[in-house]
Structures are given as C-alpha cells and as structure tokens.
Design an enzyme around this catalytic site. Sequence first.
Site, mmCIF file in Angstrom:
data_model
loop_
_atom_site.group_PDB
_atom_site.id
_atom_site.type_symbol
_atom_site.label_atom_id
_atom_site.label_comp_id
_atom_site.label_asym_id
_atom_site.label_seq_id
_atom_site.Cartn_x
_atom_site.Cartn_y
_atom_site.Cartn_z
ATOM 1 N N ASP A 194 0.838 -1.200 0.000
ATOM 2 C CA ASP A 194 0.000 0.000 0.000
ATOM 3 C C ASP A 194 0.873 1.250 0.000
ATOM 4 O O ASP A 194 1.641 1.470 0.945
ATOM 5 C CB ASP A 194 -0.894 -0.022 1.256
ATOM 6 N N GLU A 220 -1.622 -1.052 -3.844
ATOM 7 C CA GLU A 220 -2.800 -0.245 -3.484
ATOM 8 C C GLU A 220 -2.469 1.247 -3.536
ATOM 9 O O GLU A 220 -1.419 1.662 -3.021
ATOM 10 C CB GLU A 220 -3.234 -0.659 -2.080
ATOM 11 N N GLU A 246 -10.565 3.125 -1.471
ATOM 12 C CA GLU A 246 -10.869 3.539 -0.099
ATOM 13 C C GLU A 246 -11.184 5.020 -0.002
ATOM 14 O O GLU A 246 -11.882 5.454 0.902
ATOM 15 C CB GLU A 246 -9.708 3.185 0.834
ATOM 16 N N HIS A 296 -12.344 -2.281 1.601
ATOM 17 C CA HIS A 296 -11.352 -1.619 2.448
ATOM 18 C C HIS A 296 -11.947 -1.455 3.842
ATOM 19 O O HIS A 296 -13.122 -1.099 3.992
ATOM 20 C CB HIS A 296 -11.023 -0.234 1.873
HETATM 21 MG MG LIG Z 1 -4.928 1.655 1.848
#
Ligand SMILES: [Mg+2]
Length: 378
Positions: A194, A220, A246, A296
């Site tokens: 991420d 991500e 998200e 998420h």
């Molecule tokens: Mg994230």
Amino acid sequence: MEIASIEPIPLSYSLPAGEGLGDARGFGHERATTLLRLETDTGVVGWGEAFAPGPIASATIEELFRDDVLGMDPYAVESLAERSYADPYHFGGSAFVQSAVSAIDLACWDIIGKTVGKPVHTLLGGTERTTLTPYASTMYFTEKDRPIEEPMREAVEAGFTAAKIKIGTTLEEDVERVRTARGILGEDGHLMVDVNGNYRPDQAIRTAKAIEEYDITWIEEPVPPENLSGYREVKQHVDVPIAAGEAHFGRFEFKRLVDDRLVDVVQPNLARCGGLSEARTIAKLASAENVGVRPHIWNSGVGLAAAVQFAASVPDYPNTRNVPEPMLVEFDRSDNPLRDGILEAPFDPTGGSLDVPQEPGLGITVDEDTVETYRADD
Ligand SMILES: [Mg+2]
C-alpha cells in the site's frame, strides 16, 4: 415500522504517545469515526458508521438527514443514495454527505435483518461463503524503535496467511520491506502493498517493477486517488495488479475506475462508499468489467461487520473453481478498541479464517457502555 430516533455518536481513541501509526504520508495518532444509532417505533436498534470525523459527520446527519430519516420506513433504504444526489442538490457528490448516507444505509440494513431474522449477507442475495480470508494490515511505519519484521512475524504466528504492508517512501526501502515481508510470509501467502497515494506515476512504476518478482497480489493506491490519469499511466506500464477505492465513493466515481480500466480491484469502504446498497451497485459495475471487489476496512467494529457481510455476499466472478481466489478481507492489526472493545463478541481472525456471523442484521451486538467510554462529544 418507521425510524423513531436517530443519534450520531462521534468516537475517538488516542494512541499512546510515541505509538503513532504510519503510512507513506505520515503518522496518525488518533482513531476516530462516527457511529449512528437508529431505533424504530417497534424498538429495533440498527447500527451504522460514517467514515468521517465526528463533528462533520454528526453535523451532516443532523442538518441534512435528520428530518427525512425520522418517520422513514427502513425498507426504503435503497432510495437513500439516489435521494442524496437530488437533495441536498449540488452536495450529494461529497465525501461527507456519502459517509452520512453510508451510516444511515448500514443501520437500515441492520434493522431489516433483525426484523426478518436474517443476516445481511443473506438479504443481499448471499453466497455459500461462511468464512473469509482475513489479511493482516501490518508493517506500518512506526515511531517505535522496533525491528520492521516484528509485526509480520506476529501476524504469521497468529495464523494469518495473507498480509498487506506499507510502502511508498523510497524505491530502496520499498524493496527491503517487501523482501522482508515475503521472507516471513512464505511463498504461498497473498502479499499486498500500500503506497497510500504517495507517489507520482514514474515513482510508482519503478517500485512496481522492482517488487514484481515477489509475487504481489496488488499494489494499493500507487498514486493519489484524485490522479486518475496517473492510474492509467501506471496500469499501462506494470504487471502488478492495481487496487484503489478507499478514498472514492458512490457509483459515479467507481464506474470511472472500472470503465476506464484504471484498476484491477476496487476497494469500497462500507462506511464511505454509500453503504451496503451502493457497494452492491459498485460490485455489479465491477463484475460487468471483470474487476475484483475487496472491501477496504479501517473502521470500528460496526464498519468491519458491514464489510464482512458485504464480502460474504460478493459472488465469485469469473468462476474461480479452477483458479482459487480467496475473498480477502482487511484486518488491521493495530490496537484499536473502537474495533474490538465496542463489540460484545469481537471478530476473531486468528488461524487465518474469519467466520461470517450468521446472527440477524450485521450479526453483532454493540456494547453501548463501552461506546460511551470513547464518545468524543461529551
Ligand atoms: Mg490503503
């Protein structure tokens, strides 16, 4: 049956000094969210959550939705999202309005499930999925002086077979973190990374190419959520699957991500995307373009429960019988009483499997005394 009371409840929990949670953008020192408690004239209580700061979410619910929600039939839940774009006109497409809609939507689904005696995933047209595969969100950047591999070791010892780690600072550190994580997780575990949108496209491309050999399930938010042309650029140049969602909300934003083939996996947050009703729409949009859906979760126990119910209802597509793809569900490994403490029976991801609650509604019992403990508006 109609909704007789509506109460937004801002919650916050301050992390101990020196224990901030870091991503590539910096450190956070507080966990905060807003619960919503609806009660019907028949005495059924439903819980929802807005993934937004307490004072803003509470004011949005009070100012824009209170009058319409009081007296509403919870079964009319599907009309909430549409109505929110028409009234308040010009403001429906805002993150805070859709977070408020999410909270109301989740609470209505909780009420419907409790009223008919069915878990929400069944009402959503459910699958035969009774367990999900939790992945450990871990290896945050940390203010503590501790070895970077320690949290990953703890996750594996707890039975996790999948994990997501933070990267996004420098190419060298990214590779080091990924190599460390893969070494501990082993060859077979799903490993996600991420970036939290901290890179420009050229930086994201360099990192994605450098970590490709570590068999990454997805990268991500390689670039900021607003930078859609950046997603296109990254997608064209790397072979690692890309995930985002998200920070997005509503069918209109997700349709763009899906239709323009900017991502391989969409990640709606149930307390922000517009709730379960809108998440179902988003999942169908994704399915039409053969894009994956994995929620998420950076929420309280209520938002986590909603995501679990949603994930249990998302059908496999294409049929993955011959190419097994677990339904991965995010499980943040950091200390957070808003996730565990407010539920009478917290979710238990140990052993690498998460049971889908079969009790009615969201399948949880909220401990209202503990909720009061973390209340931020008293
Ligand atoms: Mg994230």
